[in-house]
Design a protein around this motif. Structure first.
Motif, short mmCIF file in Angstrom:
data_model
loop_
_atom_site.label_atom_id
_atom_site.label_comp_id
_atom_site.label_asym_id
_atom_site.label_seq_id
_atom_site.Cartn_x
_atom_site.Cartn_y
_atom_site.Cartn_z
N MET A 115 46.19 53.09 -64.19
CA MET A 115 47.07 53.67 -63.17
C MET A 115 48.05 54.64 -63.80
O MET A 115 48.29 55.73 -63.26
CB MET A 115 47.82 52.54 -62.45
CG MET A 115 48.69 53.02 -61.31
SD MET A 115 47.71 53.76 -59.96
CE MET A 115 48.49 55.36 -59.78
N GLY A 165 48.50 58.52 -62.94
CA GLY A 165 49.75 59.06 -62.42
C GLY A 165 50.25 60.25 -63.23
O GLY A 165 50.60 61.30 -62.68
N MET A 197 46.73 69.40 -53.16
CA MET A 197 46.23 68.03 -53.14
C MET A 197 44.91 67.90 -53.86
O MET A 197 44.68 66.95 -54.59
CB MET A 197 46.06 67.52 -51.72
CG MET A 197 45.54 66.08 -51.75
SD MET A 197 45.59 65.21 -50.20
CE MET A 197 44.17 65.91 -49.39
N ILE A 206 48.56 63.95 -49.12
CA ILE A 206 49.01 64.11 -50.50
C ILE A 206 50.21 63.21 -50.77
O ILE A 206 50.37 62.65 -51.85
CB ILE A 206 49.32 65.59 -50.87
CG1 ILE A 206 49.53 65.72 -52.37
CG2 ILE A 206 50.50 66.12 -50.13
CD1 ILE A 206 49.74 67.13 -52.86
N ASN A 234 50.79 60.24 -49.48
CA ASN A 234 50.33 58.88 -49.70
C ASN A 234 49.60 58.75 -51.02
O ASN A 234 49.67 57.72 -51.68
CB ASN A 234 49.43 58.45 -48.53
CG ASN A 234 50.23 58.01 -47.34
OD1 ASN A 234 50.74 56.90 -47.31
ND2 ASN A 234 50.39 58.88 -46.36
N LEU A 290 50.22 60.63 -53.75
CA LEU A 290 51.19 60.72 -54.85
C LEU A 290 52.11 59.51 -54.90
O LEU A 290 52.67 59.20 -55.94
CB LEU A 290 52.01 62.01 -54.71
CG LEU A 290 51.25 63.28 -55.04
CD1 LEU A 290 52.15 64.49 -54.83
CD2 LEU A 290 50.74 63.27 -56.48
N SER A 298 51.40 56.45 -55.05
CA SER A 298 50.97 55.53 -56.09
C SER A 298 51.22 56.11 -57.48
O SER A 298 51.59 55.39 -58.40
CB SER A 298 49.51 55.14 -55.91
OG SER A 298 48.71 56.29 -55.82
N CYS A 299 51.03 57.42 -57.60
CA CYS A 299 51.26 58.06 -58.90
C CYS A 299 52.75 58.01 -59.28
O CYS A 299 53.12 57.62 -60.39
CB CYS A 299 50.78 59.52 -58.87
SG CYS A 299 49.01 59.67 -58.58
N ILE A 300 53.57 58.42 -58.33
CA ILE A 300 55.01 58.42 -58.59
C ILE A 300 55.51 56.99 -58.83
O ILE A 300 56.28 56.73 -59.75
CB ILE A 300 55.76 59.07 -57.41
CG1 ILE A 300 55.45 60.57 -57.37
CG2 ILE A 300 57.26 58.82 -57.49
CD1 ILE A 300 55.97 61.27 -56.13
N PHE A 327 58.62 68.85 -48.97
CA PHE A 327 57.90 68.15 -50.02
C PHE A 327 58.83 67.73 -51.15
O PHE A 327 58.68 66.65 -51.73
CB PHE A 327 56.78 69.06 -50.55
CG PHE A 327 55.76 68.31 -51.34
CD1 PHE A 327 54.85 67.49 -50.69
CD2 PHE A 327 55.72 68.39 -52.72
CE1 PHE A 327 53.91 66.77 -51.41
CE2 PHE A 327 54.77 67.68 -53.44
CZ PHE A 327 53.87 66.87 -52.79
N ILE A 328 59.80 68.57 -51.45
CA ILE A 328 60.79 68.24 -52.49
C ILE A 328 61.55 66.97 -52.10
O ILE A 328 61.79 66.08 -52.93
CB ILE A 328 61.78 69.41 -52.67
CG1 ILE A 328 61.07 70.61 -53.29
CG2 ILE A 328 62.99 68.97 -53.49
CD1 ILE A 328 60.89 70.53 -54.78
N LEU A 373 59.48 64.01 -52.81
CA LEU A 373 59.44 63.66 -54.23
C LEU A 373 60.70 62.90 -54.63
O LEU A 373 60.65 61.92 -55.38
CB LEU A 373 59.29 64.93 -55.09
CG LEU A 373 57.96 65.69 -54.98
CD1 LEU A 373 58.00 66.96 -55.81
CD2 LEU A 373 56.79 64.81 -55.45
#
Lengths: 432, 432, 432
Positions: A251, A255, A275, C51, C53, C55, C57-59, C123-124, C127
Motif C-alpha cells: 500500500m 501511495g 486520474m 480520483i 476516492n 487517492l 487510500s493513497c493519501i 481539488f486542493i 487534498l
C-alpha cells in the motif's frame, strides 16, 4: 492422536486456508485487468477485450493442468524446468493449495499482454499466445526463481534471485511480452501521424474512465493477496508479521507512486490532476513492491514508490515517443514497475546495500540484474519468435476494415452497448 | 487451561473464521447475479432488476432469521424439515458461523429466479416468491440433504445424496423454479413471433455486455468460496486438501465448459466467438462442479466440464425453441448445469461408477437420480402453485403498457441513466 | 520448541491472518464509496469523484504512516492522543497487522466526506482535508475510544464508550464532517430555488443508478469485514462466535433498515419502490450495527435496523428541507445511522438497559451520549475551522463557470465517457 500429529495437521490446514483464500482474491485480478483494459479501449472493441480477460483464466487453468505446473514445479526437475506431474497425475493432494495459488499467478501473468495488443489483435493469435504463456513460457520462469532446483534460486555463494512476489517473474515477464507484442503488431491505424502520407493522428481515447477506476480498485484488492500470499505459509515463526509487512508496504509503495506522478504531471507535464496516470502509477508502485515487500522497512517504501512512479511515467512517455502503441500503458506499468522492483529491492531491503554495503549485498544486487536480464531475454526471444510467426502467417492482426469498424460485432456478434436496448417509452423521465 | 480445551477452542475459532470469510465472499454472488442480469435486460428495466437482487439479501436475511433456519436445521427435526429455533431463539452462538454461511447460500438460491422473470414480473410478486423461497421452499430442500435427519441424507444402505455444494440443492432447485416461473409468466411482448397475428419478433438485447462480464467475474469469485466453503470445517484431517481440491476442480470444470461452448458455437452454430455463451458456460461448469468437486480427480473435470457446457448449450437452444423466454439463460445454466452435476458426480468421483463399478456405486447414482427428481418435483409443484396463484390473482405480471415503456420509471421512479445527468459544457472534449 | 511457544506463535499468526484478510476486504469499501458516489453525480463530474476516492487510500496510507498511527496508538500516550512511533519508526513488526487494519479504517473514514461535497469542491481543498482527517482528526478519535489510555475508554466506574466497530468513531465523525463541509461549501448551483431572484431549482440527478448499486454491494462486502474484523483477534475464547454474531447482526440490521424504508417510502412518501433509498437505508443499517453488533441478540437487530432506517430517512428529508445539499446522502447515512447506533447499542445489547435496567446500564448509555457529543464537537469544530479557512482563502469551491460546465475536463483533462470513443462502423448492429 499425538500432539505432534495434531500440530502438523493444524499447520497444514491453516496454510491451505491461507493460500486458498489469498488465491480467490488474486483471481479477481482477472476482473481488474478486464475492466482496466475495457475502459481504455473504444466501445467498438469492448467485448473483444473482455472475452480475452475472461478466457485467460479458463485457458490458464487447462494449460496449467496439462503442463504448466509440470514445467514449473513438477518432479524430475533440472535447473531450467520441471518435467513431471503432467495432467496433475501424481500430484499429492497436499500440493493442491499451492497448485491453485500458482494457477492464479499464471492467469494474472498471461493477462498482462492483452492490453498492449488491444483493438487490433486477432482472436486466434490471442488463443495461441495465451496458451503458450500459461502452459510453458511463464511456468519456466517461475521454475528458475521459485523452485528449489531453479538456476536463479541457486546463484553464486548460495545467493538467490530476490523476488518475493514476482516483480521480475510475473511483471517484468508480462511487460516484456507486452513490449515485443506491441512492437511486432504495430500501432492502431491512425494512432500516430503518418509521415509518408502526411496524415495526422486520429484522437483515440478509452471509452470509460469509470471502468478504468473500477479495474484499478480490483487490481489493488488482488495485489494485496498477491504480495501477502507470496509468503506461502502461515505457521512458521514470523509468517504473520511478514504477511502484514508485505501488504502494508504494498500500500505504501502504491501511495507514494500515485502521489508522485499526480504531482509531477500537475506541476510539470500535463498541468492537470490526471486520474488515469495516478491509477497506473499506483499499480506500478504495487508491481515494484512485489520484489521486496517482505523485507522493506516502511520508510523505504518512499524510495521504492517514488522511483516506481518516475520509472512508470518516464517509460510511458518514452514508449509513445518511439511510436509503440500500448493502449493501456501495460509496458510502462509492468516492465517499468517490475524492472525497478527487481533493481531496487536488493538495495533497500534488510541486509541490502544501504544497510550493509557488503560484498554479499552487491552480489545479491548483481544476481538480481542477471535474473532480470534472463527474464527479459527469455520472454523477448521466445514470445518474439511466436509473435513473428503469427505475423508472418497473417494470424496476428485483424484486417484493416475490421479494425476500423470495430471487432465486437464482426468477431463476436456482441455489441457492448446495443442501441436497441436503450431508451424508454415515458414522456418525462419521472412521471409524478 | 488444558491442552485439549485449547485445541477445541482453536479448532472452533478456525472453523468459524473459515466459514465466515467464505460467507463474506459468497455474499458477493448477489453482486454477481445483479450485474449479470442487469447487463441482460434493456436499460428501461435496469433499476428493476438491480433492486430485486439487492433486496434478495435483505429479504433472505429476515426470512432466514424468522423461519428459514428453523425449517432447515432447527431442532425437533423430522426427515422432511426442522421445526425449532424460530427467530434464532435458542440457537447456540456456536452455530452462528453456520447460520451466516447458510444464509448466504439462501440468498444466492433465491436470486436465481429473478433473471428468468426479468422485464415483466410485478414487484409484489417478487416480494412474495423471494420470501417464500428463502423462508421455506429452499430451506426444506437443504434439510433433506444437508441435515443429518433429512431423508435424502439417509438413503438405502446408508447412502447419502451426493451433493457437496449444491448442484441439486441450490441450482437444480433455482433452475426449476426459474423454469416454471418463466412458463407461467409467459414471454416478453414481442420476444417470439406471434403466429396468430403474424407479428414478427422484435429484436431484444441486453443493454450492457460489460455488466454481464462483471457479473460473471464476481460470480466466479463467489463460486470458489461457495464450493470451497462447503467443506464446512477446517480442522479435521484432510480439510485443507479437500478445500483446495474443490476450488481447483471448480476452476477446471469452468474452464472446460467455457472452451467447449466457445468452440462449438464458433465452429458449428453461431460462427462467432461468443462471450455471452462462454460466460454462461463457465458458470454452468461451476454449477456442475458443486456436486462432486470435493471428490474428483483433476482430469475428471474435463468430463464434468465438457458435459456441463454441452448440457447448458443444448438446453439454452431448447428453451428458446419451445418459446420459453429466459432473458438471462438462468434455466440453462442452473437447471442444466445443476442436473448434470447431480448425475455425473456419482459416476466420476472417487469410489464412483467408473472407479469401482460396484453395486454400491450404482445405488449411489440411483439415489442421486431420486434426489434430483424430488428436488425438481418439490420446486416445480410448490413454486408452480404459488406462481399460478399469483397469475390468477393478477399479481404476477405488469400491465402491457408498463412492460412496453419500461418498469424503472413507473415502478421505481429511478431511471438507470437519467438523460439530464449527461453532457458537459465544454466546447471541446479537452481544453488544452 | 515448547508447546507454549508453539501456541503463542499459532495464535499470533492466526490473529494476523484474520486481521489482514479482513483488512483487504475492508479496503474494497474504497471501491464501494467510489461507485456509490460516482453514480450519484452527473457525468461531467465523474472522474473528479473517482480520483478522490482513489487517492483517499493513497493519501491515507502516507498520512497514517507519517503521523496517523502515532496520534492514534503511538507510544507516549495521554488520554487525548498518542505521540510516538512517527514514520512507523520503533513500531514492532508484531503490530503491523493492526497497523494495516487501522489504516483501512482510516481510509474509509476519510472517504465519507467526498460525497457530500461532490460536484463543487476544489481539488486542493480535497487534498488538504483528506490529509488532515487521516493524519490527525480521525486518529485522535480512535485514540479516545480504542486505545487503552484514551479518555472515552476510561469512563466513570470503569465504563468504556461502547462502540465495537465505529458507529461513532468512524461514521458519526465522518457524517459530522460531511455535514459541516456541506454547510460551509453551500449547495450546488441550481440545487434549490433562489428566493431572491426567483430562479427555480434545476433538476439534478446522478448519472448511473447501476453504479450506485455496485457501490452498495461492495460497501456491504466491506462492512462485513469492518464489523467482523473489529473483534481484532481470533484466538481468545468466544472470538469465533463473536465474529459470526457481528456479521450476522450486521446483515440483519441492514435488512430491517432497507425493508423499513422501502415500505415507508412506497406507502407514505414517494409512492414508489425506491432503490436508491433502500440502498442508503441498507447502508445506514450497517452503520448503526457497528456499535453493538458483537453484543446484540439477533431479534434485537429489528429494533436497531428499523430505527436506523427511520433515522436515515427522516434525516435525509430534513437535510434537504434546511437546504443543505448532500449529493449522496452521506450525512443521513453516516451521521444518522452512526448516532442511532451509539444511542441504541447500550439499550439493546447484552447487559444493556432493556436487560438489566441497572444504574450501570444507564451510566453506560450516558457515557455513550457523552462520547457522541465529544466526537460531534471535535469533528464539527476542528473540521469546521479548516473548511472555514479554506472558504475564506478561496480554496474550497471551484469557480462558477467550472461548476456549471463540469470538473472532469477542466480539472483532470479526462472525460468519463469521451464521445469520440463511442460508435462502430457496421451498418447493422449484427452482421449475420
Amino acid at each position: 492422536e499425538s500432539i505432534v500429529a495434531y500440530h502438523e495437521r493444524l499447520d497444514f490446514n491453516n496454510d491451505a486456508f491461507f493460500l486458498i483464500s489469498m488465491s480467490i482474491i488474486i483471481f479477481m485480478m482477472q476482473f481488474g485487468f478486464a475492466f482496466l483494459e475495457a475502459g481504455c479501449v473504444r466501445s467498438k472493441n469492448t467485448t473483444n477485450i473482455l472475452i480475452k480477460n475472461l478466457l485467460d483464466s479458463c485457458i490458464a487453468s487447462i494449460a496449467y493442468f496439462f503442463c504448466g505446473w509440470a514445467f514449473a514445479y513438477g518432479t524430475r526437475a533440472n535447473p531450467f524446468c520441471g518435467f513431471g506431474q503432467f495432467l496433475m497425475i501424481g500430484l499429492e493432494p497436499a500440493q493442491f493449495p499451492r497448485w491453485f495459488f500458482q494457477f492464479t499467478f499464471t492467469a494474472a501473468a498471461s493477462t498482462i499482454v492483452s492490453g498492449a495488443v488491444a483493438e487490433r489483435c486477432e482472436f486466434i493469435a490471442y488463443l495461441v499466445y495465451s496458451t503458450l504463456i500459461s502452459g510453458f513460457v511463464y511456468p519456466v520462469i517461475t521454475h528458475w526463481v521459485w523452485d528449489q532446483s531453479g538456476w536463479l534460486a541457486n546463484g553464486p555463494e548460495g545467493i538467490q534471485f530476490k523476488d518475493f512476489a514476482g516483480s521480475g517473474v510475473v511483471h517484468l515477464h508480462g511487460g516484456t511480452t507486452a513490449l515485443i507484442a506491441a512492437i511486432i503488431l504495430g500501432p492502431r491505424i491512425g494512432r500516430f501521424p503518418d509521415k509518408k502520407t502526411g496524415t495526422p493522428a486520429v484522437p483515440i481515447k478509452g471509452h470509460s474512465t469509470p471502468f478504468v477506476a473500477m479495474g484499478a480498485f480490483m487490481l489493488m484488492f488482488g495485489f494485496f493477496a498477491f504480495n501477502g500470499g507470496s509468503q506461502g505459509t502461515l505457521g512458521r515463526p514470523g509468517d504473520g508479521e511478514t504477511v502484514a509487512r508485505a501488504v502494508s508496504n504494498t500500500m505504501l509503495c502504491s501511495g507514494w507512486a500515485a502521489i508522485t506522478v499526480l504531482l509531477i504531471n500537475k506541476l510539470l507535464v500535463g498541468k492537470k490532476w490526471s486520474m488515469l496516470l495516478s491509477i497506473n502509477a499506483a499499480l506500478a508502485g504495487m508491481v515494484s513492491a512485489c520484489s521486496g515487500c517482505d523485507a522493506l522497512e516502511p520508510w523505504a517504501c518512499s524510495v521504492v514508490g517514488i522511483g516506481s512512479g518516475i520509472c512508470y511515467f518516464s517509460l510511458s512517455i518514452l514508449v509513445e515517443k518511439v511510436r509503440i502503441d500500448d493502449p493501456v500503458d501495460a509496458i510502462a506499468v509492468h516492465f517499468g514497475g517490475g524492472l525497478w522492483g527487481v533493481i531496487i529491492a536488493p538495495i533497500m531491503m534488510h541486509e541490502g546495500i544501504i544497510y550493509t554495503g557488503s560484498r554479499r549485498a552487491f552480489l545479491q544486487w548483481g544476481w538480481n540484474l542477471v535474473g532480470a536480464a534472463a527474464i527479459f531475454g527469455w520472454s523477448f526471444l521466445v514470445m518474439g519468435t511466436i509473435f513473428l510467426i503469427l505475423r508472418i502467417t497473417g494470424f496476428f492482426r485483424v484486417p484493416r476494415d475490421v479494425e476500423l469498424k470495430g471487432l465486437d460485432i464482426y468477431k463476436h456478434g456482441e455489441d457492448a452497448y446495443p442501441q436497441i436496448a436503450y431508451g424508454h417509452g415515458w414522456d418525462k423521465e419521472e412521471p409524478s
